[in-house]
Design a protein around this motif. Structure first.
Motif, PDB file in Angstrom:
ATOM      1  N   THR A 112      32.923 -81.824 -12.274  1.00  0.00           N
ATOM      2  CA  THR A 112      33.097 -80.534 -11.605  1.00  0.00           C
ATOM      3  C   THR A 112      33.752 -79.521 -12.538  1.00  0.00           C
ATOM      4  O   THR A 112      33.338 -78.351 -12.599  1.00  0.00           O
ATOM      5  N   ALA A 113      34.780 -79.956 -13.273  1.00  0.00           N
ATOM      6  CA  ALA A 113      35.473 -79.054 -14.199  1.00  0.00           C
ATOM      7  C   ALA A 113      34.518 -78.539 -15.272  1.00  0.00           C
ATOM      8  O   ALA A 113      34.545 -77.346 -15.623  1.00  0.00           O
ATOM      9  N   LEU A 114      33.658 -79.398 -15.776  1.00  0.00           N
ATOM     10  CA  LEU A 114      32.706 -78.978 -16.814  1.00  0.00           C
ATOM     11  C   LEU A 114      31.627 -78.052 -16.248  1.00  0.00           C
ATOM     12  O   LEU A 114      31.242 -77.066 -16.882  1.00  0.00           O
ATOM     13  N   HIS A 115      31.164 -78.370 -15.042  1.00  0.00           N
ATOM     14  CA  HIS A 115      30.184 -77.487 -14.402  1.00  0.00           C
ATOM     15  C   HIS A 115      30.765 -76.092 -14.197  1.00  0.00           C
ATOM     16  O   HIS A 115      30.078 -75.085 -14.384  1.00  0.00           O
ATOM     17  N   GLU A 116      32.036 -76.030 -13.817  1.00  0.00           N
ATOM     18  CA  GLU A 116      32.652 -74.744 -13.494  1.00  0.00           C
ATOM     19  C   GLU A 116      32.836 -73.847 -14.724  1.00  0.00           C
ATOM     20  O   GLU A 116      32.977 -72.633 -14.569  1.00  0.00           O
ATOM     21  N   VAL A 117      32.857 -74.436 -15.923  1.00  0.00           N
ATOM     22  CA  VAL A 117      32.927 -73.591 -17.124  1.00  0.00           C
ATOM     23  C   VAL A 117      31.538 -73.359 -17.725  1.00  0.00           C
ATOM     24  O   VAL A 117      31.403 -72.805 -18.822  1.00  0.00           O
ATOM     25  N   GLY A 118      30.499 -73.788 -16.999  1.00  0.00           N
ATOM     26  CA  GLY A 118      29.145 -73.496 -17.430  1.00  0.00           C
ATOM     27  C   GLY A 118      28.505 -74.522 -18.339  1.00  0.00           C
ATOM     28  O   GLY A 118      27.484 -74.222 -18.977  1.00  0.00           O
ATOM     29  N   TYR A 119      29.076 -75.724 -18.388  1.00  0.00           N
ATOM     30  CA  TYR A 119      28.490 -76.758 -19.249  1.00  0.00           C
ATOM     31  C   TYR A 119      27.287 -77.420 -18.587  1.00  0.00           C
ATOM     32  O   TYR A 119      27.247 -77.584 -17.359  1.00  0.00           O
ATOM     33  N   ILE A 120      26.319 -77.800 -19.415  1.00  0.00           N
ATOM     34  CA  ILE A 120      25.155 -78.559 -18.956  1.00  0.00           C
ATOM     35  C   ILE A 120      25.429 -80.036 -19.226  1.00  0.00           C
ATOM     36  O   ILE A 120      25.818 -80.407 -20.340  1.00  0.00           O
ATOM     37  N   LEU A 121      25.235 -80.876 -18.221  1.00  0.00           N
ATOM     38  CA  LEU A 121      25.445 -82.314 -18.376  1.00  0.00           C
ATOM     39  C   LEU A 121      24.085 -82.973 -18.621  1.00  0.00           C
ATOM     40  O   LEU A 121      23.164 -82.853 -17.810  1.00  0.00           O
ATOM     41  N   THR A 122      23.977 -83.647 -19.749  1.00  0.00           N
ATOM     42  CA  THR A 122      22.694 -84.211 -20.161  1.00  0.00           C
ATOM     43  C   THR A 122      22.908 -85.422 -21.061  1.00  0.00           C
ATOM     44  O   THR A 122      23.963 -85.560 -21.682  1.00  0.00           O
ATOM     45  N   ASP A 123      21.895 -86.266 -21.137  1.00  0.00           N
ATOM     46  CA  ASP A 123      21.942 -87.377 -22.080  1.00  0.00           C
ATOM     47  C   ASP A 123      20.940 -87.164 -23.216  1.00  0.00           C
ATOM     48  O   ASP A 123      20.646 -88.086 -23.971  1.00  0.00           O
ATOM     49  N   ARG A 124      20.434 -85.945 -23.341  1.00  0.00           N
ATOM     50  CA  ARG A 124      19.482 -85.614 -24.399  1.00  0.00           C
ATOM     51  C   ARG A 124      20.128 -84.656 -25.404  1.00  0.00           C
ATOM     52  O   ARG A 124      20.336 -83.494 -25.104  1.00  0.00           O
ATOM     53  N   ASP A 125      20.447 -85.152 -26.554  1.00  0.00           N
ATOM     54  CA  ASP A 125      20.988 -84.349 -27.658  1.00  0.00           C
ATOM     55  C   ASP A 125      22.147 -83.443 -27.229  1.00  0.00           C
ATOM     56  O   ASP A 125      22.130 -82.239 -27.481  1.00  0.00           O
ATOM     57  N   PRO A 126      23.196 -84.010 -26.607  1.00  0.00           N
ATOM     58  CA  PRO A 126      24.319 -83.178 -26.170  1.00  0.00           C
ATOM     59  C   PRO A 126      25.211 -82.779 -27.349  1.00  0.00           C
ATOM     60  O   PRO A 126      25.234 -83.441 -28.380  1.00  0.00           O
ATOM     61  N   ASP A 127      25.950 -81.685 -27.149  1.00  0.00           N
ATOM     62  CA  ASP A 127      26.934 -81.287 -28.159  1.00  0.00           C
ATOM     63  C   ASP A 127      28.093 -82.274 -28.207  1.00  0.00           C
ATOM     64  O   ASP A 127      28.655 -82.532 -29.277  1.00  0.00           O
ATOM     65  N   TYR A 128      28.454 -82.804 -27.034  1.00  0.00           N
ATOM     66  CA  TYR A 128      29.616 -83.689 -26.934  1.00  0.00           C
ATOM     67  C   TYR A 128      29.308 -84.911 -26.077  1.00  0.00           C
ATOM     68  O   TYR A 128      28.486 -84.845 -25.153  1.00  0.00           O
ATOM     69  N   VAL A 129      29.999 -85.994 -26.390  1.00  0.00           N
ATOM     70  CA  VAL A 129      30.181 -87.107 -25.448  1.00  0.00           C
ATOM     71  C   VAL A 129      31.597 -86.966 -24.923  1.00  0.00           C
ATOM     72  O   VAL A 129      32.550 -86.912 -25.706  1.00  0.00           O
TER      73      VAL A 129
END
Length: 262
Positions: free
Chosen positions: A100-117
């Motif tokens: 929820t915290a990541l969604h609220e700052v506009g992050y995309i949650l994905t398992d395809r070539d993410p910037d971060y784990v």
């Protein structure tokens, strides 16, 4: 010149509650801070729950803490990533507090070539998810973890927590994580920014020398160690640094929150 108003940062477990029971004096302290308009935040390295969830859990113990007065390692991690790489992407291992915290700052949650784990705490660590995290890190994703706590409590005993799983992923991938939560002073700095407070007039109350007192000290805060959680009377003597004050419990601060050091 008038005396500066103190700002209070305080750990949750071991300071305000212990095993989901109210620590005597905690309700009086929060009522006094609220009644006098003293700025405060309740801090926790727990990344499982959202502030709304934690507010509900605290209410069941008899503590009324507004959502906006709760600051978690998940929120601090989201703030850090938003500052570092706005609008980025992450593969997340964790619960609603983190996603929820990541969604609220506009992050995309994905398992395809993410910037971060991004690794947080969960009661259902999946071997499949851990394996995916390792492979993504090997492929170039940056490794972030909410906090370094190796174990968490339960009624049956210790549970493996974020720090333990981070060590597993580090060992397998060859890449160490960056921990955002305590004892990283970044957790304190993000809390100060949230309140618009200054380090010189802020104190940190905690029950652990290695996280609460250390992170407060490194962020330039006054620190108070309580005896209602992890620490015992002689705990501070085993460390090369000391808290500003040692008290039995937060009950000792009731009636003197404007002058916590006399």
């Amino acid at each position: 010149m008038p005396e500066a108003t103190w700002t209070y940062l305080m750990d949750m477990d071991g300071v305000l509650v212990h095993e989901e029971h109210l620590i005597p004096g905690a309700d009086e302290l929060l009522a006094e801070l609220t009644g006098t308009g003293t700025p405060f935040l309740v801090l926790t390295n727990n990344s499982i729950y959202t502030p709304r969830d934690l507010r509900a859990r605290l209410l069941r113990t008899g503590l009324d803490v507004p959502e906006e007065s709760i600051w978690t390692s998940a929120l601090a991690t989201a703030k850090f990533l938003d500052d570092q790489r706005p609008g980025g992407s992450a593969f997340v291992i964790g619960e609603a507090g983190l996603t929820t915290a990541l969604h609220e700052v506009g992050y995309i949650l994905t398992d395809r070539d993410p910037d971060y784990v991004v690794l947080g705490e969960t009661r259902t660590y999946s071997f499949t998810s851990i394996t995916r995290a390792i492979r993504l890190i090997e492929q170039g994703a940056r490794f972030i973890a909410t906090n370094p706590d190796a174990t968490g409590p339960s009624r049956e005993g210790s549970l493996p927590a974020t720090g333990s799983v981070a060590a597993l992923i580090q060992q397998a991938s060859g890449h160490a994580p960056y921990f955002v939560g305590k004892p990283n002073p970044l957790m304190m700095r993000s809390a100060l920014n949230r309140l618009g407070a200054h380090s010189e007039t802020t104190l940190m109350i905690g029950d652990r020398m290695d996280t609460d007192v250390r992170s407060g000290l490194e962020a330039g805060l006054k620190t108070i160690l309580v005896m209602t959680g992890i620490s015992a009377a002689d705990t501070a003597e085993h460390f090369p640094y000391r808290p500003s004050r040692v008290i039995d419990s937060v009950a000792a601060l009731v009636g003197s929150t404007d002058k916590p050091f006399g």
